[in-house]
Structure formats: C-alpha cells, structure tokens
Motif scaffolding. Structure first.
Motif, PDB file in Angstrom:
ATOM      1  N   GLU A  15      -1.209  -5.267   8.134  1.00  0.00           N
ATOM      2  CA  GLU A  15      -1.065  -4.131   7.229  1.00  0.00           C
ATOM      3  C   GLU A  15      -1.507  -4.567   5.838  1.00  0.00           C
ATOM      4  O   GLU A  15      -1.440  -5.746   5.498  1.00  0.00           O
ATOM      5  CB  GLU A  15       0.403  -3.681   7.145  1.00  0.00           C
ATOM      6  N   ILE A  16      -1.942  -3.607   5.034  1.00  0.00           N
ATOM      7  CA  ILE A  16      -2.234  -3.840   3.619  1.00  0.00           C
ATOM      8  C   ILE A  16      -1.129  -3.174   2.819  1.00  0.00           C
ATOM      9  O   ILE A  16      -0.704  -2.067   3.153  1.00  0.00           O
ATOM     10  CB  ILE A  16      -3.599  -3.227   3.216  1.00  0.00           C
ATOM     11  N   VAL A  17      -0.651  -3.842   1.784  1.00  0.00           N
ATOM     12  CA  VAL A  17       0.373  -3.252   0.919  1.00  0.00           C
ATOM     13  C   VAL A  17      -0.326  -2.335  -0.083  1.00  0.00           C
ATOM     14  O   VAL A  17      -0.968  -2.791  -1.026  1.00  0.00           O
ATOM     15  CB  VAL A  17       1.202  -4.326   0.196  1.00  0.00           C
ATOM     16  N   PHE A  18      -0.230  -1.039   0.160  1.00  0.00           N
ATOM     17  CA  PHE A  18      -0.789  -0.022  -0.722  1.00  0.00           C
ATOM     18  C   PHE A  18       0.276   0.422  -1.726  1.00  0.00           C
ATOM     19  O   PHE A  18       1.469   0.131  -1.540  1.00  0.00           O
ATOM     20  CB  PHE A  18      -1.293   1.170   0.093  1.00  0.00           C
ATOM     21  N   PRO A  19      -0.127   1.136  -2.769  1.00  0.00           N
ATOM     22  CA  PRO A  19       0.844   1.563  -3.784  1.00  0.00           C
ATOM     23  C   PRO A  19       2.056   2.317  -3.222  1.00  0.00           C
ATOM     24  O   PRO A  19       3.172   2.140  -3.715  1.00  0.00           O
ATOM     25  CB  PRO A  19       0.016   2.450  -4.716  1.00  0.00           C
ATOM     26  N   ASP A  20       1.855   3.117  -2.166  1.00  0.00           N
ATOM     27  CA  ASP A  20       3.002   3.860  -1.621  1.00  0.00           C
ATOM     28  C   ASP A  20       3.970   2.978  -0.838  1.00  0.00           C
ATOM     29  O   ASP A  20       5.050   3.426  -0.464  1.00  0.00           O
ATOM     30  CB  ASP A  20       2.538   5.051  -0.775  1.00  0.00           C
ATOM     31  N   HIS A  21       3.620   1.708  -0.600  1.00  0.00           N
ATOM     32  CA  HIS A  21       4.511   0.749   0.055  1.00  0.00           C
ATOM     33  C   HIS A  21       5.270  -0.102  -0.950  1.00  0.00           C
ATOM     34  O   HIS A  21       6.128  -0.902  -0.551  1.00  0.00           O
ATOM     35  CB  HIS A  21       3.718  -0.216   0.953  1.00  0.00           C
ATOM     36  N   LEU A  28       6.331  -5.151  -2.183  1.00  0.00           N
ATOM     37  CA  LEU A  28       6.657  -4.393  -0.973  1.00  0.00           C
ATOM     38  C   LEU A  28       8.134  -4.008  -0.953  1.00  0.00           C
ATOM     39  O   LEU A  28       9.008  -4.847  -1.171  1.00  0.00           O
ATOM     40  CB  LEU A  28       6.326  -5.244   0.256  1.00  0.00           C
ATOM     41  N   GLN A  32      10.300  -1.004   3.873  1.00  0.00           N
ATOM     42  CA  GLN A  32       8.989  -0.972   4.531  1.00  0.00           C
ATOM     43  C   GLN A  32       8.780  -2.253   5.320  1.00  0.00           C
ATOM     44  O   GLN A  32       8.271  -2.229   6.441  1.00  0.00           O
ATOM     45  CB  GLN A  32       7.872  -0.797   3.497  1.00  0.00           C
ATOM     46  N   GLN A  69       1.489  -5.819  -3.945  1.00  0.00           N
ATOM     47  CA  GLN A  69       0.527  -4.756  -3.669  1.00  0.00           C
ATOM     48  C   GLN A  69      -0.871  -5.359  -3.583  1.00  0.00           C
ATOM     49  O   GLN A  69      -1.238  -6.215  -4.382  1.00  0.00           O
ATOM     50  CB  GLN A  69       0.588  -3.733  -4.799  1.00  0.00           C
ATOM     51  N   GLY A  70      -1.637  -4.942  -2.579  1.00  0.00           N
ATOM     52  CA  GLY A  70      -2.995  -5.440  -2.385  1.00  0.00           C
ATOM     53  C   GLY A  70      -3.082  -6.615  -1.420  1.00  0.00           C
ATOM     54  O   GLY A  70      -4.179  -6.954  -0.977  1.00  0.00           O
ATOM     55  N   GLN A  71      -1.959  -7.224  -1.081  1.00  0.00           N
ATOM     56  CA  GLN A  71      -2.004  -8.338  -0.143  1.00  0.00           C
ATOM     57  C   GLN A  71      -2.065  -7.830   1.298  1.00  0.00           C
ATOM     58  O   GLN A  71      -1.570  -6.739   1.611  1.00  0.00           O
ATOM     59  CB  GLN A  71      -0.780  -9.250  -0.308  1.00  0.00           C
TER      60      GLN A  71
END
Length: 133
Positions: A15-21, A28, A32, A69-71
C-alpha cells in the motif's frame, strides 16, 4: 495416492500512504495500520484454512516507528501457530522510502483467526506441521 499440495502460510500486500491515510502529523493513522494488518491476516488464514475465517483477537500490536505519507508499506502476514480451528498470524508493516530505498520495520502484531464451517461454527483445520512451507 497424490499428496495434497502445501498450504500457503504467508500473504503480502503493498500500500502507499496517501493523504487520506494520514493524520495531522503526516503519518499513518493507527486505525488504518490495523485495518491493513487485519486484512493481511485474513488473507493468510483464509489461504491456509481454505475456509471462511474471522478475526477473534488482535494483541500486542507494537507501533515502533511512524510511517510517513508517501511511503510504500509492505504488510507481511505469516501463520506461526495452528490450533484445532484457530490460527496465530504474525503481521509486520515495513515502510520503504520510494526514492532512497531504505526499509524499516515499523509495526508488528499478532492476530488470532478462527476457521468456520458452513453454519458459522469453529471447524477443524490441518496442523501446521502437516503442511511445511
């Protein structure tokens, strides 16, 4: 008589950590992380048991390092113990910096999954030693 093929004991998700996560700190959300861990435990247990499974317990979840975020997050779930109808699944979250390639174990936990029969009752599954990896 042909032998039954080995049952998978591991599942991996990415998974990618997006802003909504992420929370207000850009890391994170714990909820989640737990959801991704439970999902991986469910997949590993379902593939091993080849039955419907449910989560009975999550325990000893250690949030060691924040995931930013982004990782990229690799979720690794492994069946480590099997009872009559239960499976103990160890789950790790490993964060990877996509640009630099550095990886770190950030979170680890254990989930108990139960195999169910067609009527929703706990049902027997093969012992772990009967199906080596």
């Amino acid at each position: 008589m042909p032998s039954e093929p080995a049952r998978p004991i591991e599942a991996r998700l990415q998974e990618i950590v997006f802003p909504d996560h992420a929370n207000h700190l850009g890391t994170l959300f714990g909820g989640q992380a737990l959801a991704w861990m439970d999902k991986a435990a469910f997949i590993a247990a379902s593939r091993y048991a080849r039955r419907t499974v449910v989560t009975a317990r999550s325990e000893q979840v250690d949030f060691r390092l924040p995931i930013r975020q982004g990782q990229l997050v690799e979720v690794v779930a492994r069946i480590v113990e099997v009872g009559r109808s239960s499976m103990q699944v160890e789950v790790e979250l490993i964060a990877e910096d996509l640009l630099g390639g550095e990886c770190e174990l950030c979170t680890r936990g254990r989930f108990t999954m139960i195999a169910l029969d067609g009527r929703g009752r706990p049902t027997g599954i093969p012992a772990l030693s009967e199906h080596p990896p």
